[in-house]
Every structure is written in structure tokens, then in C-alpha cells.
Scaffold this motif. Structure first.
Motif, PDB file in Angstrom:
ATOM      1  N   ILE A  51       0.831  -1.213   0.000  1.00  0.00           N
ATOM      2  CA  ILE A  51       0.000   0.000   0.000  1.00  0.00           C
ATOM      3  C   ILE A  51       0.866   1.263   0.000  1.00  0.00           C
ATOM      4  O   ILE A  51       0.367   2.360   0.192  1.00  0.00           O
ATOM      5  CB  ILE A  51      -1.000   0.021   1.179  1.00  0.00           C
ATOM      6  N   GLY A  52       2.163   1.102  -0.210  1.00  0.00           N
ATOM      7  CA  GLY A  52       3.074   2.247  -0.226  1.00  0.00           C
ATOM      8  C   GLY A  52       3.418   2.696   1.180  1.00  0.00           C
ATOM      9  O   GLY A  52       3.296   1.934   2.147  1.00  0.00           O
ATOM     10  N   GLU A  53       3.820   3.950   1.293  1.00  0.00           N
ATOM     11  CA  GLU A  53       4.168   4.515   2.595  1.00  0.00           C
ATOM     12  C   GLU A  53       2.886   4.825   3.370  1.00  0.00           C
ATOM     13  O   GLU A  53       1.974   5.473   2.843  1.00  0.00           O
ATOM     14  CB  GLU A  53       4.965   5.808   2.432  1.00  0.00           C
ATOM     15  N   VAL A  54       2.805   4.364   4.607  1.00  0.00           N
ATOM     16  CA  VAL A  54       1.630   4.650   5.429  1.00  0.00           C
ATOM     17  C   VAL A  54       1.606   6.138   5.761  1.00  0.00           C
ATOM     18  O   VAL A  54       2.621   6.719   6.149  1.00  0.00           O
ATOM     19  CB  VAL A  54       1.625   3.803   6.725  1.00  0.00           C
ATOM     20  N   LEU A  56      -1.741   7.643   7.143  1.00  0.00           N
ATOM     21  CA  LEU A  56      -2.787   7.930   8.119  1.00  0.00           C
ATOM     22  C   LEU A  56      -3.409   6.628   8.590  1.00  0.00           C
ATOM     23  O   LEU A  56      -3.601   5.703   7.802  1.00  0.00           O
ATOM     24  CB  LEU A  56      -3.868   8.806   7.467  1.00  0.00           C
ATOM     25  N   VAL A  57      -3.741   6.577   9.887  1.00  0.00           N
ATOM     26  CA  VAL A  57      -4.441   5.431  10.465  1.00  0.00           C
ATOM     27  C   VAL A  57      -5.654   5.959  11.228  1.00  0.00           C
ATOM     28  O   VAL A  57      -5.549   6.945  11.960  1.00  0.00           O
ATOM     29  CB  VAL A  57      -3.536   4.638  11.436  1.00  0.00           C
ATOM     30  N   GLN A  58      -6.795   5.300  11.037  1.00  0.00           N
ATOM     31  CA  GLN A  58      -8.004   5.600  11.811  1.00  0.00           C
ATOM     32  C   GLN A  58      -8.456   4.309  12.459  1.00  0.00           C
ATOM     33  O   GLN A  58      -8.458   3.262  11.805  1.00  0.00           O
ATOM     34  CB  GLN A  58      -9.115   6.137  10.904  1.00  0.00           C
ATOM     35  N   LEU A  59      -8.854   4.382  13.738  1.00  0.00           N
ATOM     36  CA  LEU A  59      -9.192   3.161  14.453  1.00  0.00           C
ATOM     37  C   LEU A  59     -10.234   3.424  15.526  1.00  0.00           C
ATOM     38  O   LEU A  59     -10.169   4.438  16.212  1.00  0.00           O
ATOM     39  CB  LEU A  59      -7.908   2.617  15.099  1.00  0.00           C
ATOM     40  N   PRO A 146     -20.922  -0.273  18.138  1.00  0.00           N
ATOM     41  CA  PRO A 146     -19.709   0.270  17.534  1.00  0.00           C
ATOM     42  C   PRO A 146     -19.294  -0.527  16.292  1.00  0.00           C
ATOM     43  O   PRO A 146     -19.644  -1.698  16.146  1.00  0.00           O
ATOM     44  CB  PRO A 146     -18.666   0.108  18.639  1.00  0.00           C
ATOM     45  N   HIS A 147     -18.562   0.127  15.411  1.00  0.00           N
ATOM     46  CA  HIS A 147     -18.056  -0.532  14.199  1.00  0.00           C
ATOM     47  C   HIS A 147     -16.850  -1.418  14.504  1.00  0.00           C
ATOM     48  O   HIS A 147     -16.682  -2.466  13.925  1.00  0.00           O
ATOM     49  CB  HIS A 147     -17.629   0.502  13.150  1.00  0.00           C
ATOM     50  N   ASN A 148     -15.946  -0.943  15.356  1.00  0.00           N
ATOM     51  CA  ASN A 148     -14.686  -1.630  15.651  1.00  0.00           C
ATOM     52  C   ASN A 148     -13.882  -1.885  14.386  1.00  0.00           C
ATOM     53  O   ASN A 148     -13.398  -2.970  14.124  1.00  0.00           O
ATOM     54  CB  ASN A 148     -14.923  -2.915  16.448  1.00  0.00           C
ATOM     55  N   ASP A 149     -13.735  -0.823  13.602  1.00  0.00           N
ATOM     56  CA  ASP A 149     -13.024  -0.865  12.339  1.00  0.00           C
ATOM     57  C   ASP A 149     -11.664  -0.166  12.459  1.00  0.00           C
ATOM     58  O   ASP A 149     -11.451   0.635  13.368  1.00  0.00           O
ATOM     59  CB  ASP A 149     -13.800  -0.119  11.242  1.00  0.00           C
ATOM     60  N   PHE A 150     -10.789  -0.460  11.530  1.00  0.00           N
ATOM     61  CA  PHE A 150      -9.567   0.325  11.376  1.00  0.00           C
ATOM     62  C   PHE A 150      -9.290   0.491   9.885  1.00  0.00           C
ATOM     63  O   PHE A 150      -9.703  -0.330   9.073  1.00  0.00           O
ATOM     64  CB  PHE A 150      -8.363  -0.297  12.102  1.00  0.00           C
ATOM     65  N   VAL A 151      -8.620   1.587   9.552  1.00  0.00           N
ATOM     66  CA  VAL A 151      -8.218   1.859   8.175  1.00  0.00           C
ATOM     67  C   VAL A 151      -6.779   2.359   8.212  1.00  0.00           C
ATOM     68  O   VAL A 151      -6.442   3.225   9.016  1.00  0.00           O
ATOM     69  CB  VAL A 151      -9.106   2.928   7.492  1.00  0.00           C
ATOM     70  N   VAL A 152      -5.949   1.785   7.359  1.00  0.00           N
ATOM     71  CA  VAL A 152      -4.572   2.232   7.193  1.00  0.00           C
ATOM     72  C   VAL A 152      -4.463   2.747   5.766  1.00  0.00           C
ATOM     73  O   VAL A 152      -4.622   1.984   4.809  1.00  0.00           O
ATOM     74  CB  VAL A 152      -3.563   1.077   7.424  1.00  0.00           C
ATOM     75  N   TYR A 153      -4.231   4.052   5.624  1.00  0.00           N
ATOM     76  CA  TYR A 153      -4.110   4.675   4.309  1.00  0.00           C
ATOM     77  C   TYR A 153      -2.636   4.767   3.926  1.00  0.00           C
ATOM     78  O   TYR A 153      -1.834   5.332   4.675  1.00  0.00           O
ATOM     79  CB  TYR A 153      -4.697   6.087   4.319  1.00  0.00           C
ATOM     80  N   GLY A 154      -2.301   4.227   2.783  1.00  0.00           N
ATOM     81  CA  GLY A 154      -0.947   4.327   2.264  1.00  0.00           C
ATOM     82  C   GLY A 154      -0.916   5.197   1.022  1.00  0.00           C
ATOM     83  O   GLY A 154      -1.958   5.610   0.518  1.00  0.00           O
TER      84      GLY A 154
END
Length: 184
Positions: A51-54, A56-59, A146-154
Motif C-alpha cells: 500500500i506504499g508509505e503509510v 494515516l491510520v483511523q481506528l 460500535p463498528h470496531n473498524d480500522f483503516v490504514v491509508y498508504g
């Protein structure tokens, strides 16, 4: 092997580390979520550069609203738990971030639903990791469903963990590649 908190003071924690070094044994602290398959796979994908360089992370991590209000356990006793949700759930999430990003958290700004000295049930945080990654974190125990999701943007893709931030929850890990294709 030590459960959390590792110690109740920095001096005690340093003494534990010294004694383990002197005895020639490894010290492990019970941050079990990093051993969940979804986080092991997420770390592998990040390290592999897919996914390239990380950037942003949302959790979000939450057991949901507690029936009948707070549970009558050590977790809500300020003398024993300290910061409520932050200490009981938040520490696991911060450890996951350190594990996934292979870097230490350098700066945190947090907002709580209660004034200083009162056990909180909601912690909204923004952070910067030493390697430059930014993030948002929501840890709470009073909102239902709750969703209990995470997203890692690269820089080339994204990893989404849907319903995966709680250790006994099922969910789905999705990767969006540079070509815009999604795999689960």
C-alpha cells in the motif's frame, strides 16, 4: 510474563527490566491483540510495501454500551484503574499502532468525556508516530453498536479491517491496491 499495567511507577518498571536482563530472560507484557491474525497480516502487508508509505491510520475500539451503565469492576475504580477506558482498552489500541507501524507514538492529544480526575468512558485521540504517520483513535464504552473498524491509508492503497479491533470479534480484512482492486 507480566499482565498490564507492567508497574505502577517508572522506577518499578525499570527495575523489572533490569531484573529480567540480569536473569537472562525475556520480559513479555500482555498485549495480546498484536497476535490477532488480522494485525499480523496487516503488518505483513505494510512491511511488504503493497500500500506504499503509510500516511494515516483511523481506528475505533469499543465493547459497546455497557448494560445498566458502568460495570462494577476494578476497571471503574479510579484507585485501581486510573483512566478508565484509556487504561482498559486504549492501551491495547496504542500497542497495535506501535506494532503495525513498527514505530513509537511520539505525540498524543486526547479529549475525554469527563473532567480531570473522573473515570472516562470515551477517549478521542489524535497522534503522530515517530515515523511521521498521523492518526485518529476512538475508544469508548458507552455508545451502542460500535463498528470496531480500522483503516490504514498508504500512498498506493488502503487496508480496512471491518469489525476487527476487539479480540473476540469476527470481521473482514480488505486491501485496496494501487490498481483500485479490492481483495478480502
Amino acid at each position: 510474563f507480566c499482565d498490564k499495567p507492567m508497574a505502577t511507577s517508572v522506577a518499578d518498571a525499570e527495575r523489572i527490566v533490569r531484573e529480567c536482563e540480569k536473569a537472562g530472560v525475556k520480559l513479555g507484557v500482555n498485549f495480546h491483540n498484536r497476535f490477532m491474525p488480522c494485525f499480523i497480516e496487516t503488518r505483513r502487508i505494510i512491511a511488504g510495501g503493497e500500500i506504499g508509505e503509510v500516511q494515516l491510520v483511523q481506528l475505533e475500539a469499543s465493547p459497546g454500551a455497557r448494560p445498566g451503565g458502568r460495570l462494577a469492576t476494578w476497571r471503574v475504580d479510579p484507585a485501581m484503574a486510573g483512566l478508565g477506558t484509556t487504561m482498559s482498552i486504549g492501551v491495547h489500541v496504542y500497542d497495535i499502532l506501535r506494532y503495525l507501524l513498527a514505530s513509537e507514538i511520539a505525540m498524543v492529544s486526547a479529549f475525554f468525556d469527563t473532567p480531570r480526575g473522573v473515570m472516562e468512558e470515551t477517549n478521542l485521540s489524535m497522534f503522530r508516530v515517530a515515523n511521521g504517520v498521523l492518526g485518529q483513535l476512538s475508544v469508548h464504552e458507552k455508545s451502542p453498536f460500535p463498528h470496531n473498524d480500522f483503516v490504514v491509508y498508504g500512498s498506493k492503497g488502503r487496508i480496512m479491517g471491518k469489525g476487527l479491533t476487539r479480540s473476540r470479534a469476527g470481521g473482514e480484512l480488505q486491501v485496496v491496491t494501487a490498481e483500485g482492486k479490492t481483495r478480502a
